[in-house]
Design a protein around this motif. Sequence first.
Motif, PDB file in Angstrom:
ATOM      1  N   LEU A  49      41.279  41.686  36.168  1.00  0.00           N
ATOM      2  CA  LEU A  49      39.969  42.371  36.086  1.00  0.00           C
ATOM      3  C   LEU A  49      38.794  41.687  35.238  1.00  0.00           C
ATOM      4  O   LEU A  49      37.767  41.502  35.796  1.00  0.00           O
ATOM      5  N   MET A  50      39.399  41.067  34.123  1.00  0.00           N
ATOM      6  CA  MET A  50      38.442  40.385  33.427  1.00  0.00           C
ATOM      7  C   MET A  50      37.931  39.009  34.147  1.00  0.00           C
ATOM      8  O   MET A  50      36.722  38.815  34.028  1.00  0.00           O
ATOM      9  N   VAL A  51      38.831  38.410  34.987  1.00  0.00           N
ATOM     10  CA  VAL A  51      38.249  37.325  35.859  1.00  0.00           C
ATOM     11  C   VAL A  51      37.355  37.633  36.689  1.00  0.00           C
ATOM     12  O   VAL A  51      36.198  37.149  37.010  1.00  0.00           O
ATOM     13  N   TYR A  52      37.612  38.901  37.411  1.00  0.00           N
ATOM     14  CA  TYR A  52      36.611  39.334  38.186  1.00  0.00           C
ATOM     15  C   TYR A  52      35.153  39.852  37.634  1.00  0.00           C
ATOM     16  O   TYR A  52      34.023  39.247  38.022  1.00  0.00           O
ATOM     17  N   VAL A  53      35.162  40.378  36.465  1.00  0.00           N
ATOM     18  CA  VAL A  53      34.120  40.700  35.645  1.00  0.00           C
ATOM     19  C   VAL A  53      33.208  39.661  35.288  1.00  0.00           C
ATOM     20  O   VAL A  53      32.117  39.591  35.488  1.00  0.00           O
ATOM     21  N   SER A  54      33.915  38.386  34.907  1.00  0.00           N
ATOM     22  CA  SER A  54      33.400  37.335  34.204  1.00  0.00           C
ATOM     23  C   SER A  54      32.930  36.316  34.964  1.00  0.00           C
ATOM     24  O   SER A  54      31.824  35.849  35.101  1.00  0.00           O
ATOM     25  N   THR A  55      33.623  36.296  36.314  1.00  0.00           N
ATOM     26  CA  THR A  55      33.234  35.206  37.321  1.00  0.00           C
ATOM     27  C   THR A  55      32.878  35.764  38.597  1.00  0.00           C
ATOM     28  O   THR A  55      32.450  34.756  39.478  1.00  0.00           O
ATOM     29  N   GLY A  56      32.898  36.863  38.933  1.00  0.00           N
ATOM     30  CA  GLY A  56      32.450  37.622  40.103  1.00  0.00           C
ATOM     31  C   GLY A  56      33.381  37.368  41.112  1.00  0.00           C
ATOM     32  O   GLY A  56      34.564  36.918  41.264  1.00  0.00           O
ATOM     33  N   ILE A  57      32.841  37.506  42.344  1.00  0.00           N
ATOM     34  CA  ILE A  57      33.605  37.564  43.755  1.00  0.00           C
ATOM     35  C   ILE A  57      34.255  35.959  43.935  1.00  0.00           C
ATOM     36  O   ILE A  57      35.274  35.811  44.372  1.00  0.00           O
TER      37      ILE A  57
END
Length: 135
Positions: A49-57
């Motif tokens: 989830l942090m990868v998604y929030v931090s780096t987006g789609i």
Amino acid sequence: IGLVGLSPGNYMMYIRDNFPDLYIVEYIKTYFPEKYDAGIIYHVHNGYLMVYVSTGIIGIVLLLLFMFHAIYHSFRYMIKKIDISNEYIYLYAIVIAGAISAVFDKGLFFITNPTSLIFWLALGYIMMCSSSEKI
């Protein structure tokens, strides 16, 4: 969150500044003003989830592509290889444990710690063995 996300280390300050009405922001502001002033709002308890929030789609798609690539080649290696070394099995167990632990904590991505060092070294060895020409 969009295509590029909120940046690996800046998401808490972004949420503090742009969403001050959220419960978690108000709670930290009320009960932990020092943390609020420092920009510490909450700790993401899921590395993916942090990868998604931090780096987006873009970031989560690239991570998923990398994961599928690694899983495909490692399974192909284990199926075609007649005798798998103990090193490979132990390091594979470390990689699996690290990937599962990333569901519960953010320590695998964007953080340099002993756990991430061991995980990425083990994964590098697994990928080196499983992508070799001669299996």
